[in-house]
Design a protein around this motif. Structure first.
Motif, PDB file in Angstrom:
ATOM      1  N   ILE A  66       0.856  -1.768   0.110  1.00  0.00           N
ATOM      2  CA  ILE A  66       0.204   0.256   0.322  1.00  0.00           C
ATOM      3  C   ILE A  66       0.390   0.973   0.369  1.00  0.00           C
ATOM      4  O   ILE A  66       0.336   2.093   0.034  1.00  0.00           O
ATOM      5  CB  ILE A  66      -1.158  -0.053   0.825  1.00  0.00           C
ATOM      6  N   GLY A  67       2.319   0.825   0.604  1.00  0.00           N
ATOM      7  CA  GLY A  67       2.791   2.838   0.596  1.00  0.00           C
ATOM      8  C   GLY A  67       3.981   2.469  -0.770  1.00  0.00           C
ATOM      9  O   GLY A  67       4.435   3.555  -1.101  1.00  0.00           O
ATOM     10  N   ALA A  68       3.536   1.738  -2.015  1.00  0.00           N
ATOM     11  CA  ALA A  68       3.968   1.339  -2.949  1.00  0.00           C
ATOM     12  C   ALA A  68       4.473   3.067  -4.227  1.00  0.00           C
ATOM     13  O   ALA A  68       5.566   2.977  -4.659  1.00  0.00           O
ATOM     14  CB  ALA A  68       4.577  -0.113  -3.951  1.00  0.00           C
ATOM     15  N   LEU A  69       2.969   3.275  -4.442  1.00  0.00           N
ATOM     16  CA  LEU A  69       2.394   4.195  -5.136  1.00  0.00           C
ATOM     17  C   LEU A  69       3.707   5.521  -4.404  1.00  0.00           C
ATOM     18  O   LEU A  69       3.795   6.392  -5.483  1.00  0.00           O
ATOM     19  CB  LEU A  69       1.181   4.400  -5.400  1.00  0.00           C
ATOM     20  N   ALA A  70       2.915   5.395  -3.352  1.00  0.00           N
ATOM     21  CA  ALA A  70       4.063   7.421  -1.784  1.00  0.00           C
ATOM     22  C   ALA A  70       5.200   7.268  -2.829  1.00  0.00           C
ATOM     23  O   ALA A  70       5.455   8.000  -3.106  1.00  0.00           O
ATOM     24  CB  ALA A  70       3.369   6.878  -0.782  1.00  0.00           C
ATOM     25  N   VAL A  71       6.063   5.886  -2.852  1.00  0.00           N
ATOM     26  CA  VAL A  71       7.379   5.822  -2.879  1.00  0.00           C
ATOM     27  C   VAL A  71       7.592   6.047  -4.086  1.00  0.00           C
ATOM     28  O   VAL A  71       8.351   6.642  -4.590  1.00  0.00           O
ATOM     29  CB  VAL A  71       8.126   4.367  -2.205  1.00  0.00           C
ATOM     30  N   ALA A  72       6.747   5.647  -4.915  1.00  0.00           N
ATOM     31  CA  ALA A  72       7.805   5.258  -6.712  1.00  0.00           C
ATOM     32  C   ALA A  72       7.406   6.734  -7.278  1.00  0.00           C
ATOM     33  O   ALA A  72       7.980   7.152  -7.593  1.00  0.00           O
ATOM     34  CB  ALA A  72       6.415   4.665  -7.341  1.00  0.00           C
ATOM     35  N   VAL A  73       6.119   7.762  -6.582  1.00  0.00           N
ATOM     36  CA  VAL A  73       6.089   9.085  -6.885  1.00  0.00           C
ATOM     37  C   VAL A  73       7.159  10.144  -6.846  1.00  0.00           C
ATOM     38  O   VAL A  73       7.316  11.016  -7.287  1.00  0.00           O
ATOM     39  CB  VAL A  73       4.826   9.616  -6.384  1.00  0.00           C
ATOM     40  N   ALA A  74       7.256   9.667  -4.746  1.00  0.00           N
ATOM     41  CA  ALA A  74       8.476  10.035  -4.859  1.00  0.00           C
ATOM     42  C   ALA A  74      10.030  10.480  -5.478  1.00  0.00           C
ATOM     43  O   ALA A  74      10.556  10.815  -5.317  1.00  0.00           O
ATOM     44  CB  ALA A  74       9.098   9.928  -3.166  1.00  0.00           C
ATOM     45  N   GLN A  75      10.430   9.323  -5.677  1.00  0.00           N
ATOM     46  CA  GLN A  75      11.393   9.109  -6.485  1.00  0.00           C
ATOM     47  C   GLN A  75      11.202   8.697  -7.970  1.00  0.00           C
ATOM     48  O   GLN A  75      12.085   9.735  -8.250  1.00  0.00           O
ATOM     49  CB  GLN A  75      11.535   7.160  -6.310  1.00  0.00           C
ATOM     50  N   HIS A  76      10.456   9.070  -8.857  1.00  0.00           N
ATOM     51  CA  HIS A  76      10.561   9.853 -10.405  1.00  0.00           C
ATOM     52  C   HIS A  76      10.568  11.564  -9.597  1.00  0.00           C
ATOM     53  O   HIS A  76      11.278  12.124 -10.745  1.00  0.00           O
ATOM     54  CB  HIS A  76       8.684   9.841 -10.408  1.00  0.00           C
ATOM     55  N   LEU A  77      10.047  11.454  -8.515  1.00  0.00           N
ATOM     56  CA  LEU A  77      10.455  13.582  -8.838  1.00  0.00           C
ATOM     57  C   LEU A  77      11.941  13.638  -7.728  1.00  0.00           C
ATOM     58  O   LEU A  77      12.305  15.022  -8.024  1.00  0.00           O
ATOM     59  CB  LEU A  77       9.353  13.644  -7.586  1.00  0.00           C
ATOM     60  N   GLY A  78      12.851  13.035  -8.133  1.00  0.00           N
ATOM     61  CA  GLY A  78      13.688  13.053  -7.006  1.00  0.00           C
ATOM     62  C   GLY A  78      13.848  13.414  -5.592  1.00  0.00           C
ATOM     63  O   GLY A  78      14.910  13.328  -5.322  1.00  0.00           O
ATOM     64  N   ILE A  79      13.571  12.717  -5.008  1.00  0.00           N
ATOM     65  CA  ILE A  79      12.663  13.202  -3.493  1.00  0.00           C
ATOM     66  C   ILE A  79      13.263  11.703  -2.708  1.00  0.00           C
ATOM     67  O   ILE A  79      13.313  10.713  -2.970  1.00  0.00           O
ATOM     68  CB  ILE A  79      11.403  13.059  -2.926  1.00  0.00           C
ATOM     69  N   PRO A  80      14.506  11.670  -2.236  1.00  0.00           N
ATOM     70  CA  PRO A  80      15.502  10.689  -1.349  1.00  0.00           C
ATOM     71  C   PRO A  80      13.943   9.930  -0.457  1.00  0.00           C
ATOM     72  O   PRO A  80      13.045  10.714   0.053  1.00  0.00           O
ATOM     73  CB  PRO A  80      16.303  10.803  -0.661  1.00  0.00           C
ATOM     74  N   VAL A  81      13.950   8.704  -0.209  1.00  0.00           N
ATOM     75  CA  VAL A  81      13.236   7.684   0.512  1.00  0.00           C
ATOM     76  C   VAL A  81      13.476   6.611   1.364  1.00  0.00           C
ATOM     77  O   VAL A  81      14.684   6.399   0.588  1.00  0.00           O
ATOM     78  CB  VAL A  81      11.819   7.079  -0.450  1.00  0.00           C
ATOM     79  N   ALA A  82      13.288   6.759   2.565  1.00  0.00           N
ATOM     80  CA  ALA A  82      13.750   6.151   3.725  1.00  0.00           C
ATOM     81  C   ALA A  82      12.992   5.095   3.843  1.00  0.00           C
ATOM     82  O   ALA A  82      11.071   5.482   3.957  1.00  0.00           O
ATOM     83  CB  ALA A  82      14.055   7.135   4.997  1.00  0.00           C
ATOM     84  N   TYR A  83      13.063   4.078   4.565  1.00  0.00           N
ATOM     85  CA  TYR A  83      12.046   3.070   5.682  1.00  0.00           C
ATOM     86  C   TYR A  83      11.856   3.304   6.882  1.00  0.00           C
ATOM     87  O   TYR A  83      13.794   2.736   7.133  1.00  0.00           O
ATOM     88  CB  TYR A  83      11.732   2.014   4.748  1.00  0.00           C
ATOM     89  N   LEU A  84      10.710   3.342   7.573  1.00  0.00           N
ATOM     90  CA  LEU A  84      11.123   2.940   9.034  1.00  0.00           C
ATOM     91  C   LEU A  84      10.364   1.739   9.316  1.00  0.00           C
ATOM     92  O   LEU A  84       8.601   2.150   9.243  1.00  0.00           O
ATOM     93  CB  LEU A  84      10.391   4.453   9.768  1.00  0.00           C
ATOM     94  N   PRO A  85      10.982   0.786   9.650  1.00  0.00           N
ATOM     95  CA  PRO A  85      10.316  -0.661  10.155  1.00  0.00           C
ATOM     96  C   PRO A  85       9.327  -0.106  11.208  1.00  0.00           C
ATOM     97  O   PRO A  85       9.518   0.332  11.810  1.00  0.00           O
ATOM     98  CB  PRO A  85      12.019  -1.227  10.477  1.00  0.00           C
ATOM     99  N   GLY A  86       8.542  -0.777  10.664  1.00  0.00           N
ATOM    100  CA  GLY A  86       7.346  -1.228  12.345  1.00  0.00           C
ATOM    101  C   GLY A  86       7.188  -0.922  13.781  1.00  0.00           C
ATOM    102  O   GLY A  86       7.455  -0.545  14.518  1.00  0.00           O
ATOM    103  N   LEU A  87       8.484  -2.151  13.504  1.00  0.00           N
ATOM    104  CA  LEU A  87       8.657  -2.525  15.351  1.00  0.00           C
ATOM    105  C   LEU A  87       9.893  -1.879  15.511  1.00  0.00           C
ATOM    106  O   LEU A  87       8.899  -1.375  17.171  1.00  0.00           O
ATOM    107  CB  LEU A  87       9.853  -3.887  15.326  1.00  0.00           C
ATOM    108  N   THR A  88      10.539  -0.683  14.918  1.00  0.00           N
ATOM    109  CA  THR A  88      11.540   0.171  15.577  1.00  0.00           C
ATOM    110  C   THR A  88      10.848   1.217  15.731  1.00  0.00           C
ATOM    111  O   THR A  88      10.628   2.077  17.129  1.00  0.00           O
ATOM    112  CB  THR A  88      12.228   0.764  14.247  1.00  0.00           C
ATOM    113  N   MET A  89       9.545   1.737  15.220  1.00  0.00           N
ATOM    114  CA  MET A  89       8.645   2.700  15.251  1.00  0.00           C
ATOM    115  C   MET A  89       8.173   2.534  16.527  1.00  0.00           C
ATOM    116  O   MET A  89       7.892   3.525  17.012  1.00  0.00           O
ATOM    117  CB  MET A  89       7.472   2.924  14.090  1.00  0.00           C
TER     118      MET A  89
END
Length: 398
Positions: A66-89
């Motif tokens: 469900i987060g794939a589109l948000a990540v893909a759009v950001a990467q298409h615009l050249g915005i860096p993307v990071a992932y915060l694991p759920g357990l860590t959060m």
């Protein structure tokens, strides 16, 4: 991740139809805190608006599905993307006041954790199309494997109920479609007896079973070990053909997926490197490539931590001091590496010697295998980094 040049941290608590987006500046000021539809036009609009105010880092708690589109759009615009694991959060959330769990609060925690604790983030890079396809295929292959196990267990459970001697013979053979065709044609003990050894033998032979005569004889011997007809046998006769056909279909689907996987993996630059290690075949190589694509690991320890194979230390005063297996990490990658280590002890003498040494130290079977998987992953990291093939070390003779 290095976040010193980031001006705005955008945390996304992703959802199916809408995400909650919270953007904070370097000093922790909220400049955006609203729902964000999971829609390309809306995502582009918000991203571009924030980019006018400084350098943006998008942080998500689920980079796939469900987060794939948000990540893909950001990467298409050249915005860096990071992932915060759920357990860590969730562990970080315990440091914030209040016990309520809301999307708004989670989005703020994701953004604030990226701002104050960048070491908890994992970088997400643009994945190659083939590697993204591998990820989808390996996920589907795992689903098929689970369905096959579930269906096989259901068939075995029915035969255990109505005819245990027959289950002991047929249970281990359910991976063969020839046996499933027999069950689809004659699902009950009475029908199998009526069919007779000759017809069962002919059916097995037609379906390509090499030991058709021996199998047909074993089935008939098992049938005559029980004369009592158990209540529910007729009902099982209605269910078993459907389960047998379903299992045949699942086998065919998995073979088709395996064919595509093999074609794609063999064309990947890391194929020769990965499969040179004993215990790593096409499926394991595909999972390794799919689960690590688009991610950077500065060290073998970082990769081990991501895979959930790095030991976790427990210490309290002088009475408690131990190391235990981590329950976090990428479950699919961890499972693949565990099974690979299990297979390697049959083919690689050094892996067998390491496993035996851990067992001699008092570790249980699973503990020894996890230690071996951790050791092999460290070697695999160096192989991938250097592009070198696996070199079997010489055993030291005491």
């Amino acid at each position: 991740m290095i976040t010193s040049d980031v001006d705005i941290f955008l945390g996304l608590d992703v959802g199916k139809t809408d995400h909650w987006a919270c953007a904070v500046t370097k000093d922790g000021t909220k400049i955006w805190n609203k729902t964000l539809p999971n829609d390309e036009a809306k995502l582009v609009s918000v991203y571009l608006k924030l980019m006018t105010q400084g350098t943006v880092l998008v942080v998500v708690d689920q980079p796939a599905t469900i987060g794939a589109l948000a990540v893909a759009v950001a990467q298409h615009l050249g915005i860096p993307v990071a992932y915060l694991p759920g357990l860590t959060m969730r562990r970080i959330a315990d440091m914030y006041p209040g016990t309520a769990k809301t999307d708004e609060k989670d989005a703020f925690i994701i953004a604030d954790a990226a701002r104050t604790m960048p070491h908890t983030l994992r970088s997400i890079q643009v994945s190659d199309e083939d590697e993204a396809t591998l990820g989808m295929l390996t996920g589907f292959d795992l689903d098929l494997a689970r369905q096959i196990t579930q269906t096989s267990n259901r068939i075995r459970g029915l035969f255990t109920q109505i005819h245990p001697p027959l289950e002991r013979i047929l249970g281990p053979w359910l991976e063969h479609d020839a046996v499933l065709e027999v069950l689809a044609s004659w699902p009950t003990p009475a029908q199998l007896k009526h069919a007779g050894k000759a017809r069962i033998d002919a059916k097995l032979k037609k379906q390509g079973a090499r030991r058709h005569t021996a199998w047909a004889g074993a089935i008939m011997d098992a049938l005559y070990e029980q004369t009592v007809v158990v209540v529910g046998t007729d009902a099982a006769g209605l269910v078993i053909p459907h389960l047998a056909r379903q299992l045949i279909s699942l086998h065919a689907q998995r073979v088709d997926v395996a064919t595509h996987l093999e074609t794609m993996v063999e064309a990947h630059p890391l194929y020769q490197v990965l499969t040179s290690m004993p215990g790593v075949a096409v499926r394991t190589a595909a999972i390794i490539i799919a689960e690590t694509s688009g991610k950077t690991f500065p060290s073998a320890a970082a990769l081990s931590s991501y895979a959930g194979l790095a030991p976790t230390t427990r210490q309290s005063g002088t009475s408690i001091k131990s190391e235990r297996v981590s329950h976090s990490g990428n479950k699919r990658l961890k499972r693949a590496l565990f099974l690979s280590a299990f297979a390697s002890i049959r083919f690689d003498p050094t892996c067998r010697a390491y496993y035996d040494r851990k067992r001699a130290q008092g570790k249980r079977h699973n503990q020894a295998l996890i230690a071996l998987a951790h050791r092999r992953l460290t070697v695999l990291f160096a192989m991938i980094r250097d592009g070198s093939l696996y070199d079997v070390p010489e055993l030291k003779i005491a």
